[in-house]
Design an enzyme around this catalytic site. Structure first.
Site, PDB file in Angstrom:
ATOM      1  CG  LEU A 102      -2.000  -1.050   1.331  1.00 27.13           C
ATOM      2  CD1 LEU A 102      -2.758  -0.934   2.649  1.00 27.13           C
ATOM      3  CD2 LEU A 102      -2.971  -0.959   0.160  1.00 27.13           C
ATOM      4  CG  ASP A 103       0.641   4.038  -3.132  1.00 24.90           C
ATOM      5  OD1 ASP A 103       1.417   3.144  -3.505  1.00 24.90           O
ATOM      6  OD2 ASP A 103      -0.198   4.576  -3.883  1.00 24.90           O
ATOM      7  CE  LYS A 104       5.904   8.996   4.033  1.00 22.43           C
ATOM      8  NZ  LYS A 104       7.020   9.899   3.784  1.00 22.43           N
ATOM      9  CB  THR A 106      -2.733   3.663   0.712  1.00 22.86           C
ATOM     10  OG1 THR A 106      -2.569   4.271  -0.563  1.00 22.86           O
ATOM     11  CG2 THR A 106      -3.944   2.749   0.684  1.00 22.86           C
ATOM     12  CE  LYS A 186      -2.262   7.276  -4.027  1.00 17.71           C
ATOM     13  NZ  LYS A 186      -1.004   7.163  -3.306  1.00 17.71           N
TER      14      LYS A 186
END
Ligand code: URA
Length: 226
Positions: A102-104, A106, A186
């Site tokens: 998961l992105d930073k 998210t 995104k």
């Protein structure tokens, strides 16, 4: 297996910690307290107790974390805070790794396990694990754009697989995808000229975040996953 190894893998602390537990007679093997950290035990046959309670050995462990924003999905990093830093002491960190990323920024459901085979299997493009994201958008989304997301959009030379897109509010959708390309959600929203303001993963396959709060962890079993 060596007794101290067994005890550390059961989550009783470091080798030093378990040595002191043994010395203070908190540990017994087949009701015998005259034991040494170096003793070999058979984890399937011997009965190991801590303060009189039987310890069972689990080779593989599975946890779900409700990831908090600001932490990167990595085991360690020289600069950034990692999801491992969100895990409390009772979580056994040995060989533990996140399943996917998961992105930073998210938040939401992140599975972690020391079961490398399962990790690999769940991430394989062939596995098609469904992931549900709650997405807060910069702009209102039209039915036409939702339909584009469902049918597949171009995210830089790659056309996404059919997805489910459900409008919750004008600027809020649930997007259910079976792939996990880098920054996929995104990029999908960018492809319809919108922008993700906030991203939260609600489910991963059979797993649901439920009422687990952001930053909290719970141990689950393999049966919860597959
Ligand atoms: N898609 C994204 O763009 N970011 C995530 O963290 C997960 C899916």
């Amino acid at each position: 297996m060596r007794l101290d190894k067994f005890l550390t893998e059961c989550g009783l602390g470091s080798r030093k910690d378990v040595k002191s537990l043994i010395e203070s007679k908190k540990i017994s093997v087949n009701d015998n307290f005259k034991i040494s950290p170096k003793d070999n035990i058979n984890e399937n046959e011997d009965t190991v107790k801590v303060n009189g309670e039987i310890l069972t050995y689990k080779k593989f462990r599975y946890y779900i974390l409700n990831k908090k924003a600001g932490f990167i999905t990595a085991v360690d990093d020289p600069r950034e805070k990692t999801v491992m830093e969100l895990l409390p002491d009772w979580v056994i960190k040995k060989d533990l790794a996140p399943v996917g990323r998961l992105d930073k920024d998210t938040e939401g459901l992140l599975l972690l396990t020391n079961d490398g085979v399962l990790n690999h299997k769940l991430l394989s493009p062939k596995s098609h694990v469904e992931k549900t994201y709650m997405v807060i958008l910069e702009k209102d989304i039209s039915e036409e754009d939702l339909e584009k997301l469902r049918n597949g959009v171009d995210i830089g030379g790659y056309i996404t697989m059919p997805a489910k897109a459900i409008k919750i509010e004008d600027k809020k959708i649930h997007l259910i995808i079976k792939e996990g390309k880098f920054h996929q959600v995104k990029k999908m929203l960018e492809a319809v000229n919108n922008k993700v303001i906030y991203l939260y993963r609600i489910s991963f396959g059979k797993l649901e975040i439920g009422d687990l709060k952001i930053g909290e962890v719970k141990e689950i079993s393999l049966e919860d996953i597959i």
